[in-house]
Design a protein around this motif. Structure first.
Motif, short mmCIF file in Angstrom:
data_model
loop_
_atom_site.label_atom_id
_atom_site.label_comp_id
_atom_site.label_asym_id
_atom_site.label_seq_id
_atom_site.Cartn_x
_atom_site.Cartn_y
_atom_site.Cartn_z
N ALA A 350 0.82 -1.21 0.00
CA ALA A 350 0.00 0.00 0.00
C ALA A 350 0.86 1.26 0.00
N VAL A 351 2.07 1.18 0.55
CA VAL A 351 2.98 2.34 0.54
C VAL A 351 3.26 2.76 -0.90
N SER A 352 3.54 1.77 -1.74
CA SER A 352 3.80 2.06 -3.16
C SER A 352 2.54 2.58 -3.84
N ARG A 353 1.41 1.92 -3.56
CA ARG A 353 0.15 2.25 -4.24
C ARG A 353 -0.40 3.60 -3.83
N ASP A 354 -0.28 3.95 -2.55
CA ASP A 354 -0.96 5.14 -2.02
C ASP A 354 -0.03 6.31 -1.73
N LEU A 355 1.18 6.05 -1.27
CA LEU A 355 2.08 7.13 -0.86
C LEU A 355 3.07 7.53 -1.94
N LEU A 356 3.81 6.56 -2.48
CA LEU A 356 4.84 6.90 -3.45
C LEU A 356 4.27 7.44 -4.76
N THR A 357 2.99 7.12 -5.02
CA THR A 357 2.38 7.63 -6.24
C THR A 357 1.77 9.02 -6.07
N ALA A 358 1.77 9.54 -4.84
CA ALA A 358 1.14 10.83 -4.58
C ALA A 358 1.71 11.97 -5.45
#
Length: 413
Positions: A350-358
């Motif tokens: 979820a870090v990749s999906r939600d945060l790093l894509t911000a």
């Protein structure tokens, strides 16, 4: 193995009932958009489920065993909680509705923890790919029912009746939990709750080594990063490129969904044929290369044929990646504490999906779409460069993977 499709179905069934489907019901009840937006917070338990996952490792229910016992507890309570939604009216009782929806999300997240642990514990390491594919297939079927059939029913009957009907489908999971075999456990579960909290970390880094363990965690964050960038910005790009919402919706909801399901099944077959290590390599390359389709769309005039081809390829490879990464996460979990370890490792996805894509929107605005999609391809390189140290091409399983014999309680007796 056969029970996994039904358990996957039960896992996916509640998800839309507190998001997409509930939003539709509230909209029809003339609830304002601000309130509907705030209701997205009821999904918070899905992101925080690792906080109570140690309870499911530590405590064993007095029936059906550690994994199936927790599954059936969550499923029976979900049946009641979803049915209770039929007692609400969004127009006059938002607080009670919010509490009920939050309870469903909490119970659904708990079912996910128990289900992930069950799937991890019951499968032999060579069955991980097929098991992951079967589970995701059941999950996707449930999303299709709650995301499509629910809307069709709602045009013919009140929303409370729709929720009452959908609640009965949880019986699929209840029956599967009763009939499925219980995974065997050679070592005793954690003796205290404190041990259930600390042991997942100690065991993981002892097995993997500190440096390699940290590399594995970074790999999990970055493995689908290239794909996530395109998933997040794909729709804004297509709309700005002149494609209509109908074109995007029909192709993604029709051919795209079918391609994802086929991709998941193909991923399971690929893992069974060539093993997890080589599959991770191949899928990592395909994820990056598939973004070339969006790069070409950004350079050419509108074409429905190209749009169809790009979305089908993207969704097919997304399905492949889902099966491969799910199998990898399961292999990295020890059966004693698989509920907590899987919940923690999956939260990194979820870090990749939600945060790093911000920052992706700002990046696209600054670079333009063609260069953005080239950058998204390059975003797949770090995970690919880590693979020799995590899952060597010639290896059978990733370095530091836990033992998975697939033995059940009935086998042990």
């Amino acid at each position: 193995m056969a029970a996994l499709i039904f358990l996957g179905f039960a896992s996916g069934l509640p998800f839309y009932l507190t998001s997409t489907t509930l939003q539709a019901w509230m909209t029809k009840a003339n609830v304002d958009l601000t309130t509907i937006g705030v209701f997205s917070l009821v999904g918070l338990p899905y992101s925080l489920k690792f906080l109570w996952a140690p309870l499911l490792d530590r405590y064993v229910p007095p029936f059906l065993g550690r994994r199936r016992g927790w599954l059936i507890i969550a499923q029976l309570l979900l049946l009641v909680a979803i049915a209770a939604m039929s007692l609400h009216d969004p127009a006059v009782g938002l607080r009670a509705l919010a509490f009920n929806a939050l309870l469903i999300a909490f119970l659904s997240a708990t079912q996910d923890v128990a289900g992930d642990a069950y799937r991890t514990d019951v499968l032999h390491h060579r069955e991980m790919g097929a098991g992951a594919a079967i589970w995701v297939l059941g999950y996707r079927i449930a999303l299709l029912l709650t995301g499509s059939l629910a809307f069709v029913l709602a045009d013919r009957m009140p929303w409370p009746t729709v929720y009452l009907i959908l609640s009965s489908l949880m019986l699929v999971g209840v029956i599967a939990s009763v009939m499925a075999p219980e995974p065997s456990l050679e070592d005793a579960p954690p003796r205290t709750l404190a041990e259930a909290v600390v042991l997942p970390f100690n065991e993981f880094f002892t097995r993997s080594g500190l440096l390699r363990g940290l590399l594995v965690l970074l790999f999990i964050v970055l493995y689908k990063y290239s794909d996530s960038l395109v998933i997040v910005m794909g729709t804004p790009f297509l709309l700005q490129a002149g494609y209509t919402q109908t074109e995007i919706g029909v192709i993604r909801g029709g051919a795209g969904l079918i391609a994802t399901i086929i991709g998941v099944l193909a991923g399971g077959a690929l893992l069974a044929k060539i093993g997890i290590n080589r599959s991770l390599w191949i899928v990592a390359v395909l994820q990056a290369v598939s973004n070339l389709g969006y790069y070409l769309l950004a350079l050419t005039d509108q074409s429905r044929t190209w749009l169809l081809a790009v979305i089908v390829i993207e969704n097919f490879i997304t399905g492949l990646a889902a099966a491969a990464l799910l199998a990898f996460l399961m292999l990295m979990c020890n059966k004693r504490v698989s509920a907590t370890q899987f919940a923690l490792l999956s939260s990194l996805v979820a870090v990749s999906r939600d945060l790093l894509t911000a920052p992706s929107g700002g990046l696209a605005a600054a670079t333009g779409w063609p260069l953005f999609f080239l950058i998204s391809i390059a975003a797949g390189l770090p995970a690919l460069l880590m693979l020799p140290f995590i899952a060597p091409w010639g290896g059978d399983t990733p370095i530091g993977a836990a033992a998975h014999s697939g033995e059940t309680a009935s086998d042990a007796t």
